[in-house]
Design a protein around this motif. Structure first.
Motif, mmCIF file in Angstrom:
data_model
loop_
_atom_site.group_PDB
_atom_site.id
_atom_site.type_symbol
_atom_site.label_atom_id
_atom_site.label_comp_id
_atom_site.label_asym_id
_atom_site.label_seq_id
_atom_site.Cartn_x
_atom_site.Cartn_y
_atom_site.Cartn_z
ATOM 1 N N ASP A 182 91.657 -65.146 -20.310
ATOM 2 C CA ASP A 182 90.378 -65.452 -19.678
ATOM 3 C C ASP A 182 90.575 -65.425 -18.168
ATOM 4 O O ASP A 182 91.703 -65.448 -17.682
ATOM 5 C CB ASP A 182 89.951 -66.873 -20.129
ATOM 6 C CG ASP A 182 88.480 -67.150 -19.871
ATOM 7 O OD1 ASP A 182 87.784 -66.269 -19.313
ATOM 8 O OD2 ASP A 182 88.032 -68.259 -20.228
ATOM 9 N N ASP A 235 88.315 -73.001 -17.631
ATOM 10 C CA ASP A 235 89.032 -73.162 -18.900
ATOM 11 C C ASP A 235 90.084 -72.084 -19.123
ATOM 12 O O ASP A 235 90.886 -72.182 -20.045
ATOM 13 C CB ASP A 235 88.047 -73.230 -20.085
ATOM 14 C CG ASP A 235 87.339 -71.915 -20.330
ATOM 15 O OD1 ASP A 235 87.219 -71.115 -19.380
ATOM 16 O OD2 ASP A 235 86.888 -71.681 -21.469
ATOM 17 N N ASP A 240 84.308 -66.059 -12.880
ATOM 18 C CA ASP A 240 84.465 -67.366 -12.227
ATOM 19 C C ASP A 240 84.090 -67.242 -10.749
ATOM 20 O O ASP A 240 84.233 -66.176 -10.152
ATOM 21 C CB ASP A 240 85.927 -67.833 -12.283
ATOM 22 C CG ASP A 240 86.365 -68.247 -13.685
ATOM 23 O OD1 ASP A 240 85.522 -68.251 -14.599
ATOM 24 O OD2 ASP A 240 87.558 -68.574 -13.847
#
Ligand code: CA
Length: 420
Positions: free
Chosen positions: A222, A183, A22
């Motif tokens: 994640d 997400d 990210d």
């Protein structure tokens, strides 16, 4: 005037991934989250490049939409020219915050939420297969965020030379709080908990940190990135001075998936969706209005116009038939890679393609990027070209027989293994 915004941001690798793919940006007036994908560290490169180009291009052009498109091109070119980066891509959700209003540009499945008073709404639509199924009524929206294929993207930056960008303008009100996130947040915790944290953690940095902490506490499967932007409560400015500026309509968090991210107020068609209506701008609404207004002219002129239209339609039909019979693409049908003759999509309810060959290759076995390409339809110049595309996809899919008796080489696992 942007100096009065307060914000906080957090980005964590989580408990399972080895690297954080990210990227984020938080420097008024631009805030953004990008969630990269691709083998090895390519996702990391894609999301970082997206942010870098977004910020540079926005400074140069003052266009958020243009800046996202430029980011797409930059990632696409870099992926094309570096074999080790081939197939990389990224989502992006970017906010241009201004006094009284904000613009959001969005591609992929990161999200923007708006907390206003006691209501949490989503400002973006996920560009995922799962979301499309929800919108088509083929999947319950309650099941969408936990669906195993929820991250199968239909759109991402870097996959094609051009990308469709959702762009929306929203009105900002004093006390509003906008959350941008990857997400890794909403895939781990429910919207209700997101709302509760946004409502109770008044310091934006603390709110951003708490959100990430909760996602990690819930499993941290994640990377998780959060950017929280506060519109100052005192900034009354010129908000709501005109009914025509009332553009916000956040979608309630509980019912976000069955409508567009921003409902267009009556009489304002075209003002909100600056993106897909090929960057049309306000002029397009005038054009469509003109189209819908019956011309107050003589009957003979109407008949003449109709005759010309019929002739043109005949010619266009012939050209369209020729075009369809000379077009192929590789797509997906019932979960199988399939060769189609024609072009993807439909016109007035009629499919523009026929199945030429259904293969045994399962779409689910493909990489995320290839699945995106497949969903969009991979164009081919001929039937044999389409077969070559299929052969290429088949070659990329490594057969996964029963577990090998030999241990896998330790360094060759890009997905990584859970951290201890
Ligand atoms: Ca992610």
């Amino acid at each position: 005037m942007t100096a009065s915004f307060r914000w906080g941001a957090s980005s964590e690798v989580g408990l399972v991934r080895q690297i954080n793919e990210d990227s984020k940006w938080h420097d008024p007036p631009i805030f953004a989250v990008a969630d990269g994908m691709g083998g090895h560290s390519a996702g990391d490169v894609a999301s970082a490049l997206a942010i870098e180009v977004l910020v540079d291009e926005f400074e140069r052009s003052d266009s958020l939409d243009g800046a996202v498109r430029a980011a797409n091109k930059a990632i696409y070119r870099k992926a094309q020219s570096n074999p080790e980066l081939a197939g990389m891509g990224t989502t992006i959700t970017a906010l241009y915050a201004n006094e009284g209003s904000a613009q959001i540009a969005h591609v992929g499945d990161s999200r923007a939420y708006l907390l206003r008073g006691d209501d949490l709404g989503r400002l973006t639509q996920d560009h995922t297969v799962v979301n499309r199924l929800v919108q088509q009524g083929r999947l319950m929206k309650e099941d969408a965020d936990r669906h195993p294929q929820r991250s199968y993207l239909e759109r991402a930056l870097g996959v094609d030379s051009e990308v469709e960008v959702d762009v929306h303008v929203i009105e900002l009100q004093p006390g509003d709080r906008v959350l941008l996130c990857s997400d890794g947040l909403f895939g781990m915790i429910e919207d209700e908990l997101i709302q509760q944290i946004l409502q109770t953690e008044h310091d934006p940095q603390r709110a951003a940190d708490r959100l990430s902490e909760e996602a990690i506490h819930a499993g941290g499967n994640d990377n998780v990135t959060t950017v929280v932007v506060d519109v100052p409560a005192a900034a009354t400015g010129s908000l709501g001075s005109s009914a025509a500026t009332t553009r916000h309509s956040a979608v309630p968090a509980g019912g976000q998936l069955d409508t567009g991210p921003i409902r267009e107020p009556p009489g304002e068609r075209g003002t909100l969706r600056a993106a897909n209506a090929p960057r049309a701008g306000p002029d397009s609404s005038h054009r469509s209005d003109a189209k819908n207004t019956p011309p107050r002219r003589g009957k003979s002129k109407i008949i003449l116009t109709l005759a010309v239209l019929v002739l043109l339609a005949g010619g266009a039909l012939f050209a369209t038939q020729m075009w369809l019979s000379n077009s192929w693409f590789v797509g997906s049908l019932d979960g199988r890679v399939t060769i189609f003759k024609g072009v993807q999509g439909n016109l007035a309810g009629f499919d523009l393609s026929d199945v030429e060959r259904e293969t045994d290759l399962a779409s689910d076995d493909l990489s995320e990027v290839d699945r995106i390409r497949l969903e969009r339809g991979i164009p081919a110049s001929s039937s044999s070209d389409a077969n070559r595309v299929v052969a290429g996809l088949e070659a990329k899919v490594t057969p996964s027989p029963s577990p090998s008796p030999e241990p896998a080489p330790p360094a060759s696992d890009p997905a990584g293994s859970p951290a201890p």
